[in-house]
Scaffold this active site. Structure first.
Site, PDB file in Angstrom:
ATOM      1  N   GLY A 222      36.578 -22.193-127.863  1.00 15.35           N
ATOM      2  CA  GLY A 222      36.733 -23.062-126.710  1.00 15.35           C
ATOM      3  C   GLY A 222      37.677 -22.431-125.712  1.00 15.35           C
TER       4      GLY A 222
ATOM      5  N   VAL B 166      38.265 -19.395-133.372  1.00  9.10           N
ATOM      6  CA  VAL B 166      38.617 -19.483-134.790  1.00  9.10           C
ATOM      7  C   VAL B 166      37.613 -18.657-135.590  1.00  9.10           C
ATOM      8  CG1 VAL B 166      38.974 -21.021-136.765  1.00  9.10           C
ATOM      9  CG2 VAL B 166      39.594 -21.771-134.468  1.00  9.10           C
TER      10      VAL B 166
ATOM     11  N   ASP C 236      45.371 -34.773-130.261  1.00  9.20           N
ATOM     12  CA  ASP C 236      43.951 -34.489-130.049  1.00  9.20           C
ATOM     13  C   ASP C 236      43.136 -34.951-131.255  1.00  9.20           C
ATOM     14  OD1 ASP C 236      41.764 -33.608-128.627  1.00  9.20           O
ATOM     15  OD2 ASP C 236      41.898 -31.550-129.339  1.00  9.20           O
TER      16      ASP C 236
ATOM     17  N   LYS D 162      42.995 -18.478-136.373  1.00 12.79           N
ATOM     18  CA  LYS D 162      42.906 -18.980-135.000  1.00 12.79           C
ATOM     19  C   LYS D 162      43.534 -17.964-134.058  1.00 12.79           C
ATOM     20  CE  LYS D 162      43.783 -23.118-132.252  1.00 12.79           C
ATOM     21  NZ  LYS D 162      44.298 -24.494-132.284  1.00 12.79           N
TER      22      LYS D 162
ATOM     23  N   LEU E 139      33.942 -19.418-136.323  1.00  9.56           N
ATOM     24  CA  LEU E 139      33.756 -20.792-136.797  1.00  9.56           C
ATOM     25  C   LEU E 139      33.733 -21.781-135.636  1.00  9.56           C
ATOM     26  CD1 LEU E 139      36.229 -20.763-139.840  1.00  9.56           C
ATOM     27  CD2 LEU E 139      33.750 -20.568-139.918  1.00  9.56           C
TER      28      LEU E 139
END
Length: 534
Positions: free
Chosen positions: A203, A208, A317, A222, A200
């Site tokens: 990074g 994920v 974030d 995750k 999905l």
């Protein structure tokens, strides 16, 4: 027959041949006896060497026998009953039968070619080898499974699984769902062995995956890349808090797995992608009211984290890529990988700077002192992004427009806000409403944290702004032109909106949506998963 009164007992010495037998006269009271050769012998039993061996294997030997002997007896004794393809071997008083070369059997009843034996032997060897292979395989996988179980047990202890269990058991009323421990095998099956088509988002922090549990629930898993063993207790404390977060606009943590090299977190799956994808989509379906609703929902979630949670949580974030939309397009805050807990007796914590360029609080960037107002600043950038449809940083824009925050504030000062707002937003909002929203954005983007409102105040203001009365921003003539353009655009948007958006979350789509040229949402700390949806 010797026809006198003697019997075999009396005349036994008269049957002098070694291979002779004596038989009494069968007629009772008549006396007499009969000497004869044993079966398999022929000749004169009254002579010491009179009984000779019959060669049953050589029928032609009958020609050498005296014709005075009973022919039937001779034939019966000289005939052997060896099977076809057998070899007859003469023995004293008898014979033996054995199969010829390349045949096998008992020699008397059958002799079968050895080809059949080869097949049986081959089958036997095959089954034997197969059994051996199965046994070795079973043993190999048994040893491997035992080794894997030991490794998973090691990871479970190393990643703080026991600590997590102890802390959960010490909390009254913690539900089984909140304390769900997934096994590594469960998550491996759920993600189809972490297949690429299940990704999905990914990074620097990790990847994920979309997972399907045995009960057919769809989840997001995750999988982090690294885990600092010195931060295990802090990670467990934060995870424990997150499992107890219960807000309709926060992505729910369903459980975790400590059996992998690094912990894996399991979240509820949010089907309609990120707010960023919807904002920057060509002919976005987002009306002003939808934008304000989504902003209000996201602000409500952040306000809950800052003040209503058992221990205040700073997201750290906040960005449009971390605001997800569910099947009903309800906003949900996601990705707590960089989140920090704030002790109740403190107002700020000192941390290494983490976040996404363009959304990062400049005061936090300079001082490394993290406060709840850092989330407020980042949320202000999201509001500006919602109003303008522009990304926070884009190198393709002119130098003046490259930084959205700077461009937005300068446009307000120069009273040309309507020029940078999304045309649809301008058409649908009133001048007072849009000005009020812009003022709220400006307050959130204040360079000094004390000048920013609390998230609770932001929620209240957004709810109030949603109730503004409709009043055109521009004069009547331009309004009519706008309406004409809107009616044409609406036809396109209606066809777009008749089917709810179902965004593709493949890696290729994600790479397009997070291209370097215009998004520039790369993290300052490479260990963060900033392009992830979770």
């Amino acid at each position: 027959m010797i026809g006198n009164q003697s019997t075999c007992a009396e005349a036994q010495n008269l049957c002098t041949s070694n291979n002779a037998i004596c038989t009494d006269n069968p007629i009772s009271g008549s006396g007499g006896y009969l000497c004869s050769c044993k079966y398999g012998y022929w000749g004169n039993p009254y002579l010491s060497s009179g009984c000779k061996d019959i060669d049953e294997c050589d029928p032609s030997s009958i020609l050498n026998m005296p014709t005075i002997l009973n022919l039937t007896t001779i034939l019966n004794q000289t005939m052997n009953d060896c099977a076809e393809n057998a070899i007859c071997t003469n023995t004293p008083g008898g014979f033996n039968c054995s199969c010829k070369h390349h045949y096998y059997g008992d020699g008397k009843t059958y002799c079968i070619p050895k080809a059949f034996s080869v097949i049986k032997l081959s089958l036997g060897l095959s089954f034997g080898l197969l059994s051996l292979l199965i046994s070795v395989t079973w043993l190999y996988f048994g040893i491997r499974r035992r080794k894997l179980n030991k490794q998973r047990e090691k990871f479970f202890h190393q990643n703080g699984g026991l600590l997590m269990k102890q802390k959960i058991s010490s909390i009254d009323g913690t539900s089984a769902e909140l304390s769900k421990f997934f096994t590594a095998e469960e998550l491996k099956k759920a993600t189809n062995n972490y297949a690429e088509d299940r990704i999905l988002g990914q990074g620097g922090y990790g990847v994920v995956y979309k997972g399907i549990l045995p009960d057919q629930r769809v989840v997001a898993i995750k999988k982090s890349k690294v885990m600092d063993v010195n931060q295990v207790e802090q990670f467990i404390n934060e995870l424990l808090i997150l499992t107890q977060v219960n807000h309709r606009n926060v992505v729910k943590v369903l459980g975790c797995c400590f059996e992998s090299e690094v912990p894996e977190l399991v979240y509820e799956y949010i089907s309609n992608g990120t707010l960023s994808q919807h904002i920057h989509k060509t002919l976005s379906w987002l009306t002003l009211d939808n934008r304000l609703r989504i902003a209000t929902e996201a602000a409500s979630a952040l306000s809950y984290l800052h003040s209503a949670a058992s221990i205040p949580i700073i997201h750290r974030d906040v960005k449009s890529a971390n605001i997800l939309l569910d099947s009903n397009y309800v906003a949900k805050i996601a990705d707590f990988g960089a989140s920090r807990l704030v002790p109740l007796d403190q107002t700020q914590v000192s941390t290494l700077v983490q976040g996404t360029l363009g959304y990062l609080d400049p005061e936090y960037l300079q001082s490394s002192q993290l406060t709840e107002k850092s989330d407020v600043y980042s949320f202000g950038v999201v509001l500006a992004e919602l109003l303008t449809g522009k990304k926070p940083i884009c190198l393709e824009r002119s130098e003046e427009e490259r930084n959205l925050v700077h461009y937005f504030i300068v446009s307000m000062k120069e009273n040309r806000l309507s020029q940078i707002l999304e045309p649809r937003v301008v058409r649908e909002g009133t001048s007072e409403q849009l000005q009020a929203i812009a003022e709220l954005v400006k307050r959130c983007l204040c360079s000094k944290s004390e000048g920013r409102p609390a998230m609770k105040e932001v929620v209240t203001e957004l709810e109030r702004l949603r109730k503004y009365r409709k009043d055109p921003w521009v004069n009547e003539q331009s309004h009519e032109e706008s309406e004409s353009l809107l009616s044409e655009e609406a036809r396109v948007e209606y066809s777009y909106n008749t089917e709810p958006t179902s965004l593709s979350t493949s890696t290729s789509d994600l790479s397009k949506k997070y291209s370097f040229n215009c998004s520039m949402t790369f993290p300052l700390n490479s260990s963060r998963l900033n392009s992830s949806r979770y």
